[in-house]
Enzyme design. Structure first.
Site: not given
Ligand SMILES: *Cc1c(COP(=O)(O)O)cnc(C)c1O
Length: 386
Positions: A202, A177, A105, A53
């Site tokens: 992504k 982000d 998001y 962990r």
């Molecule tokens: C998909 C996404 C998230 C969340 O990520 P997960 O891997 O689905 O938990 C956060 N910020 C943005 C801009 C995203 O596109």
């Protein structure tokens, strides 16, 4: 010097940083260390690995790699983007306050308003394309400014350097982000941000085959806190997912170039179609964030939103596409198209959606890396049905 990748180019770092040939066999690829624990040499003496962990070599390689790409002190890999964001928010205490770009998001909005609100963490949501709105939302208790740029699906662009200045003058931190741009096009730490967030689900992983997230800390001190929370909370990336993401990142440079070339061409083509009322893409000269995007990033990305006028027209498009897939998510090699109002933003109340400009006629595309001619033909045949 061998192993010092700092002075090398982006794709060289993407392929090599954080990764040495396996000391046992010389394997060029970091193995998946599927183990929960590690044998001690003797009582009180170990090799730096005690329990998985806390320490795992595959995860460590990914973390060092992403830190090198974003230019931070340390990287921290999590089981999802949301787990990374939840960990970031442990910087904020009860009674403190966070200012957000409106339209971040949806999961971030849900986490703040339905989970952290129970612990007395307060948040404001502002149109951060105008930093005056961020400034007027600041409170004495503001600990963090959090921006996503460009945002989904309206592609609103926020000036990162300006937001960092505002945060620091106020004694607060700036988190960005950076999921939509990836470090290939945009590196927020170089613009003054303190923490970078990614959903690796992504573009970083890039193949729509894993869920994951990372934080990159500018300072060693913040990095130590994130490591401590990883250990304490346990929402870490698994060795297998770490391997997949690391593998995806090796081709990030070539993928982003192709994603963007397709994105630009699709945006231009859509903008020339009479059935398309408006196209939202920061690469178009009439986009309100175009100049800022051009200044702070080296590309415009692969996300395009456009307006077909009403729900019926959007539905006809979405039901008709052949090469593109009708699905949520983005950033994979395959082109996806979706309906923000009923899919990604269904949990946003209708009046809030209207405020954000997310109407029922909006459609979003995440341009993949297929042959452009096939994507353009798909646009034309689906539009013919509208
Ligand atoms: C998909 C996404 C998230 C969340 O990520 P997960 O891997 O689905 O938990 C956060 N910020 C943005 C801009 C995203 O596109």
């Amino acid at each position: 010097m061998k192993g010092d990748w700092k002075s090398r180019g982006f794709s060289t770092r993407a392929i090599h940083a954080g990764q040495q040939p396996d000391p046992t066999t010389g394997a060029v690829t970091v193995p998946i260390y599927a183990t929960s624990t590690y044998v001690l040499d003797e009582l009180g003496r170990h090799k730096g690995f005690e329990y998985a962990r806390v320490q795992n070599p595959t995860r460590f390689a990914l973390e060092a790699n992403v830190a090198a790409l974003e230019g931070g002190a340390s990287g921290h890999a999590f089981a999802s983007g949301m787990a990374a964001i939840a960990t970031l928010m442990t910087l904020v205490r009860t009674g403190e306050h966070v200012v957000f770009s409106r339209n971040v998001y949806g999961g971030t909005y849900r986490f703040m308003t339905q989970v952290l609100s129970r612990y007395g963490v307060e948040s404001s949501w502002v149109d951060s394309t105008d930093l005056a709105n961020v400034r007027s939302a600041l409170r004495p208790t503001t600990r963090l400014i959090y921006v996503e740029t460009p945002t989904n699906p309206m592609m609103e662009v926020t000036d990162i350097a300006g937001a960092a200045e505002l945060a620091h003058a106020h004694g607060a931190l700036l988190a960005v982000d950076n999921t939509f741009m990836s470090p290939y096009f945009q590196r927020p730490l170089e613009l003054g941000a303190d923490v970078v967030v990614h959903s690796t689900t992504k573009f970083l992983n890039g193949h729509s085959d894993s869920i994951g997230g990372v934080l990159v800390a500018r300072s060693a001190e913040q990095g130590e806190w994130f490591s401590f929370v990883q250990k304490s909370e346990g929402a870490i990336a698994s060795p297998f997912d770490s391997f997949l993401i690391l593998r995806g990142i090796k081709t990030l440079g070539v993928r982003m170039e192709r994603h963007e070339a397709n994105g630009r061409a699709l945006a231009a083509h859509l903008a020339s179609q009479p059935k398309v009322r408006k196209v939202f893409y920061p690469g178009l000269a009439d986009h309100p964030g175009h100049a800022v995007q051009q200044r702070q990033a080296s590309g415009f990305g692969a996300l395009i939103t456009f307006d077909l006028g009403d729900f019926a027209a959007a539905k006809r498009w979405l039901d008709r596409v052949e090469v593109m897939s009708l699905a949520e998510s983005l950033g994979g090699v395959e082109t996806l198209t979706s309906h923000p109002a009923s899919m990604t933003h269904a949990s946003v109340p209708p009046d809030k959606r209207a405020e954000l400009g997310i109407t029922d006629g909006l459609v979003r595309i995440s341009a993949g890396i297929e042959d452009l001619a096939d994507l353009l033909a798909d646009v034309d045949q689906a539009l013919a049905a509208v």
